[in-house]
Design a protein around this motif. Structure first.
Motif, PDB file in Angstrom:
ATOM      1  N   ASN A  98       0.820  -1.200   0.000  1.00 43.71           N
ATOM      2  CA  ASN A  98       0.000   0.000   0.000  1.00 43.71           C
ATOM      3  C   ASN A  98       0.859   1.257   0.000  1.00 43.71           C
ATOM      4  N   PHE A  99       2.172   1.103  -0.089  1.00 45.65           N
ATOM      5  CA  PHE A  99       3.111   2.222  -0.060  1.00 45.65           C
ATOM      6  C   PHE A  99       3.122   2.862  -1.447  1.00 45.65           C
ATOM      7  N   THR A 100       2.704   4.118  -1.532  1.00 42.17           N
ATOM      8  CA  THR A 100       2.604   4.793  -2.828  1.00 42.17           C
ATOM      9  C   THR A 100       3.243   6.172  -2.769  1.00 42.17           C
ATOM     10  N   LEU A 101       3.734   6.607  -3.918  1.00 41.44           N
ATOM     11  CA  LEU A 101       4.313   7.933  -4.103  1.00 41.44           C
ATOM     12  C   LEU A 101       3.566   8.607  -5.236  1.00 41.44           C
ATOM     13  N   THR A 102       3.094   9.829  -5.007  1.00 41.10           N
ATOM     14  CA  THR A 102       2.357  10.578  -6.023  1.00 41.10           C
ATOM     15  C   THR A 102       2.822  12.029  -6.024  1.00 41.10           C
ATOM     16  N   SER A 103       2.365  12.756  -7.041  1.00 33.27           N
ATOM     17  CA  SER A 103       2.637  14.185  -7.144  1.00 33.27           C
ATOM     18  C   SER A 103       1.401  14.887  -7.681  1.00 33.27           C
ATOM     19  N   PRO A 104       1.084  16.072  -7.176  1.00 35.39           N
ATOM     20  CA  PRO A 104      -0.008  16.844  -7.762  1.00 35.39           C
ATOM     21  C   PRO A 104       0.399  17.485  -9.092  1.00 35.39           C
ATOM     22  N   GLU A 105       1.678  17.375  -9.460  1.00 29.88           N
ATOM     23  CA  GLU A 105       2.192  18.026 -10.662  1.00 29.88           C
ATOM     24  C   GLU A 105       2.282  17.109 -11.887  1.00 29.88           C
ATOM     25  N   PHE A 106       2.332  15.804 -11.674  1.00 27.59           N
ATOM     26  CA  PHE A 106       2.384  14.861 -12.793  1.00 27.59           C
ATOM     27  C   PHE A 106       1.977  13.480 -12.305  1.00 27.59           C
ATOM     28  N   LYS A 107       1.478  12.687 -13.217  1.00 25.12           N
ATOM     29  CA  LYS A 107       1.111  11.300 -12.944  1.00 25.12           C
ATOM     30  C   LYS A 107       2.247  10.394 -13.415  1.00 25.12           C
ATOM     31  N   ASP A 108       2.238   9.162 -12.958  1.00 19.86           N
ATOM     32  CA  ASP A 108       3.258   8.202 -13.353  1.00 19.86           C
ATOM     33  C   ASP A 108       3.313   8.081 -14.869  1.00 19.86           C
ATOM     34  N   GLN A 109       4.508   8.175 -15.427  1.00 15.44           N
ATOM     35  CA  GLN A 109       4.806   8.068 -16.860  1.00 15.44           C
ATOM     36  C   GLN A 109       4.390   9.305 -17.666  1.00 15.44           C
ATOM     37  N   ASP A 110       3.976  10.380 -17.000  1.00 13.07           N
ATOM     38  CA  ASP A 110       3.648  11.629 -17.685  1.00 13.07           C
ATOM     39  C   ASP A 110       4.891  12.509 -17.800  1.00 13.07           C
ATOM     40  N   PRO A 111       4.859  13.485 -18.716  1.00 13.87           N
ATOM     41  CA  PRO A 111       5.992  14.411 -18.848  1.00 13.87           C
ATOM     42  C   PRO A 111       6.135  15.319 -17.624  1.00 13.87           C
ATOM     43  N   LEU A 112       7.380  15.597 -17.278  1.00 12.99           N
ATOM     44  CA  LEU A 112       7.672  16.604 -16.268  1.00 12.99           C
ATOM     45  C   LEU A 112       7.547  17.978 -16.915  1.00 12.99           C
ATOM     46  N   GLN A 113       7.426  19.013 -16.101  1.00 14.92           N
ATOM     47  CA  GLN A 113       7.261  20.367 -16.593  1.00 14.92           C
ATOM     48  C   GLN A 113       8.617  21.032 -16.852  1.00 14.92           C
ATOM     49  N   PRO A 114       8.662  21.978 -17.788  1.00 16.38           N
ATOM     50  CA  PRO A 114       9.916  22.710 -18.027  1.00 16.38           C
ATOM     51  C   PRO A 114      10.468  23.388 -16.769  1.00 16.38           C
ATOM     52  N   ALA A 115       9.601  23.753 -15.818  1.00 14.83           N
ATOM     53  CA  ALA A 115      10.077  24.359 -14.570  1.00 14.83           C
ATOM     54  C   ALA A 115      10.978  23.407 -13.787  1.00 14.83           C
ATOM     55  N   HIS A 116      10.831  22.097 -14.001  1.00 11.19           N
ATOM     56  CA  HIS A 116      11.649  21.118 -13.287  1.00 11.19           C
ATOM     57  C   HIS A 116      13.035  20.967 -13.913  1.00 11.19           C
ATOM     58  N   GLU A 117      13.210  21.445 -15.144  1.00  8.35           N
ATOM     59  CA  GLU A 117      14.474  21.289 -15.880  1.00  8.35           C
ATOM     60  C   GLU A 117      15.613  22.008 -15.163  1.00  8.35           C
ATOM     61  N   PHE A 118      16.782  21.420 -15.253  1.00  8.96           N
ATOM     62  CA  PHE A 118      18.001  21.992 -14.683  1.00  8.96           C
ATOM     63  C   PHE A 118      18.315  23.323 -15.359  1.00  8.96           C
ATOM     64  N   ASP A 119      18.864  24.255 -14.602  1.00 10.54           N
ATOM     65  CA  ASP A 119      19.295  25.546 -15.140  1.00 10.54           C
ATOM     66  C   ASP A 119      20.817  25.518 -15.228  1.00 10.54           C
ATOM     67  N   GLY A 120      21.318  25.016 -16.338  1.00 12.19           N
ATOM     68  CA  GLY A 120      22.750  24.847 -16.553  1.00 12.19           C
ATOM     69  C   GLY A 120      22.966  23.705 -17.528  1.00 12.19           C
ATOM     70  N   PHE A 121      24.206  23.463 -17.954  1.00 11.92           N
ATOM     71  CA  PHE A 121      24.500  22.423 -18.946  1.00 11.92           C
ATOM     72  C   PHE A 121      23.599  22.599 -20.166  1.00 11.92           C
TER      73      PHE A 121
END
Length: 164
Positions: free
Chosen positions: A3-26
């Motif tokens: 019953n141990f689960t990890l979720t996010s209000p920002e994305f669902k499992d296997q969904d794209p992450l947002q550009p705001a999450h992208e590293f600032d560098g490289f």
């Protein structure tokens, strides 16, 4: 079944992450903002938590560790958006951050090479059977991860995808 689960209000499992999450560098131009995360259903005996963020698709031969957060108090079941985006080592009850593979302390967002298929970014929360890992301040992320895995009772994962 766990019953141990990890979720996010920002994305669902296997969904794209947002550009705001992208590293600032490289050559990344994101905000390097860690997403909000929450978990539930940790097993009995959990004394603390750890969180890792890993890209198994990075062209390094061994993947890339983007975030290692440990010694999270057992009363904590959510992390606010942006929590790991600072260079703060000690986040009180929310844990201690280790150096990531970018060579910085804290969250280092996705920044896969341009033109490749999206990479998988695997967030894993570890329920640990110890209250803290008792590590020196200069412990490498490999040593931190060794002790996380050695003391893990259960894990829950959430995978985000990101390509550029």
């Amino acid at each position: 079944m766990s019953n141990f689960t990890l979720t996010s209000p920002e994305f669902k499992d296997q969904d794209p992450l947002q550009p705001a999450h992208e590293f600032d560098g490289f050559d990344g131009t994101g905000q390097n903002r860690s997403p909000a995360l929450q978990w539930q259903g940790a097993p009995e005996g959990t004394e603390s938590f750890a969180l890792t963020l890993y890209d198994p698709d990075a062209p390094t031969g061994s993947g890339f560790w983007h975030w290692i957060l440990f010694d999270i108090d057992s009363s904590v079941t959510r992390l606010a958006a942006g929590l790991g985006s600072t260079d703060a080592t000690d986040l009180r009850a929310s844990g201690t951050q280790a150096t990531n593979d970018y060579g910085t302390i804290g969250y280092g967002g996705p920044c896969p090479p341009r033109g490749l298929p999206p990479h998988r970014y695997i967030y894993t929360v570890h329920a640990l059977g110890v209250p803290e890992l008792e590590l020196p301040a200069n412990a490498t992320n490999a040593v931190v991860r060794f002790l996380i895995y050695r003391n893990t009772l259960a894990t829950a994962t959430l995978t985000g995808l990101y390509g550029r």
